[in-house]
Design a protein around this motif. Sequence first.
Motif, PDB file in Angstrom:
ATOM      1  N   ASP A  50       0.820  -1.219   0.000  1.00  0.00           N
ATOM      2  CA  ASP A  50       0.000   0.000   0.000  1.00  0.00           C
ATOM      3  C   ASP A  50       0.852   1.266   0.000  1.00  0.00           C
ATOM      4  N   ASN A  53       2.379   1.738  -3.502  1.00  0.00           N
ATOM      5  CA  ASN A  53       1.443   2.164  -4.537  1.00  0.00           C
ATOM      6  C   ASN A  53       0.930   3.583  -4.294  1.00  0.00           C
ATOM      7  N   GLY A  54       0.893   3.974  -3.024  1.00  0.00           N
ATOM      8  CA  GLY A  54       0.542   5.350  -2.701  1.00  0.00           C
ATOM      9  C   GLY A  54       1.622   6.316  -3.152  1.00  0.00           C
ATOM     10  N   LYS A  55       2.857   6.022  -2.766  1.00  0.00           N
ATOM     11  CA  LYS A  55       3.981   6.904  -3.129  1.00  0.00           C
ATOM     12  C   LYS A  55       4.163   6.965  -4.646  1.00  0.00           C
ATOM     13  N   ALA A  56       4.014   5.813  -5.301  1.00  0.00           N
ATOM     14  CA  ALA A  56       4.219   5.756  -6.749  1.00  0.00           C
ATOM     15  C   ALA A  56       2.989   6.263  -7.512  1.00  0.00           C
ATOM     16  N   GLU A  57       1.922   6.556  -6.774  1.00  0.00           N
ATOM     17  CA  GLU A  57       0.678   7.087  -7.358  1.00  0.00           C
ATOM     18  C   GLU A  57       0.108   6.174  -8.445  1.00  0.00           C
ATOM     19  N   ILE A  58       0.025   4.887  -8.116  1.00  0.00           N
ATOM     20  CA  ILE A  58      -0.584   3.930  -9.045  1.00  0.00           C
ATOM     21  C   ILE A  58      -2.048   3.753  -8.640  1.00  0.00           C
ATOM     22  N   ASP A  59      -2.950   4.230  -9.442  1.00  0.00           N
ATOM     23  CA  ASP A  59      -4.378   4.183  -9.101  1.00  0.00           C
ATOM     24  C   ASP A  59      -5.041   2.894  -9.577  1.00  0.00           C
ATOM     25  N   LYS A 112      10.077   5.545 -15.247  1.00  0.00           N
ATOM     26  CA  LYS A 112       9.792   6.748 -14.441  1.00  0.00           C
ATOM     27  C   LYS A 112      11.048   7.371 -13.848  1.00  0.00           C
TER      28      LYS A 112
END
Length: 125
Positions: A50, A53-59, A112
């Motif tokens: 979590d 995925n939050g830091k990497a901004e994967i929605d 990225k």
Amino acid sequence: MKKKIWTLNSIAVMVVAIVVVTAYSQENVKSVQDSAFKTNMRPGAVFLHDEHNGKAEIDDCGTCHHVYKDGVKIEDETSEDMECSECHRINGNTVTLVAKYHLRCKGCHEEKKAGPVMCSDCHVK
Ligand code: HEC
Ligand code: HEC
Ligand code: HEC
Ligand code: HEC
């Protein structure tokens, strides 16, 4: 009296539901260790699900937990209840499964220019 019994029942159902959800929670995922690899040459890759995925901004969960039909990725459909190897089968050769993991994980980091690309930064001893 009848009402009270109903309430207790629904609390019991809720407790069971919470326990089930927690047991499957992706919050607990701290590293990737696919069960298809019978002999691990490297330590499982660090992956704080979590937080990552939050830091990497994967929605889109389907970025990793995807579902395809006739070679096309289906939007809004996901496969988080499955291990990658359930679809990307090993069939006696681990190379293709390793390649899928590396392509998805390292590939995005390269694209990225963020996130680890060195072996030992993912496979931390
Ligand atoms: C961005 C993170 C990342 C990087 C960088 C990376 N890997 Fe991996 N690698 C993974 C993941 C995720 C898996 C699947 C992990 C598992 O199930 O054990 C994996 C699996 C493997 C496996 C198969 C499982 C095992 O332990 O036998 C090997 C071997 C491996 N990697 C070697 C390497 C080598 C060598 C490098 C550097 C050239 C490297 N990896 C770089 C993420 C990474
Ligand atoms: C960057 C890739 C990636 C993204 C994006 C991602 N996941 Fe995951 N997720 C994984 C990997 C890899 C595992 C498997 C970890 C393992 O092998 O133990 C996993 C495991 C899970 C699990 C199983 C947890 C367990 O305890 O076995 C659930 C549930 C899950 N993810 C849900 C989600 C949801 C919901 C989203 C979107 C909000 C999401 N994932 C986005 C890579 C991802
Ligand atoms: C429900 C089945 C299924 C699951 C589960 C699944 N995949 Fe896939 N994946 C596919 C299909 C089908 C394709 C498209 C055909 C292909 O290239 O194999 C694909 C494509 C890919 C691709 C791009 C194809 C390429 O090689 O250019 C990568 C990378 C990938 N998957 C990695 C993963 C990872 C990592 C996981 C686990 C987090 C995962 N997949 C889980 C079915 C699945
Ligand atoms: C769609 C792009 C994308 C995918 C897919 C992806 N990552 Fe990342 N990852 C990033 C970005 C961006 C960062 C840097 C985040 C930051 O620090 O701002 C990162 C950072 C990391 C870090 C550094 C620590 C952290 O949590 O910030 C690790 C370890 C990592 N990724 C492992 C993985 C593994 C293992 C996978 C495959 C299961 C994976 N990543 C898949 C984009 C991605």
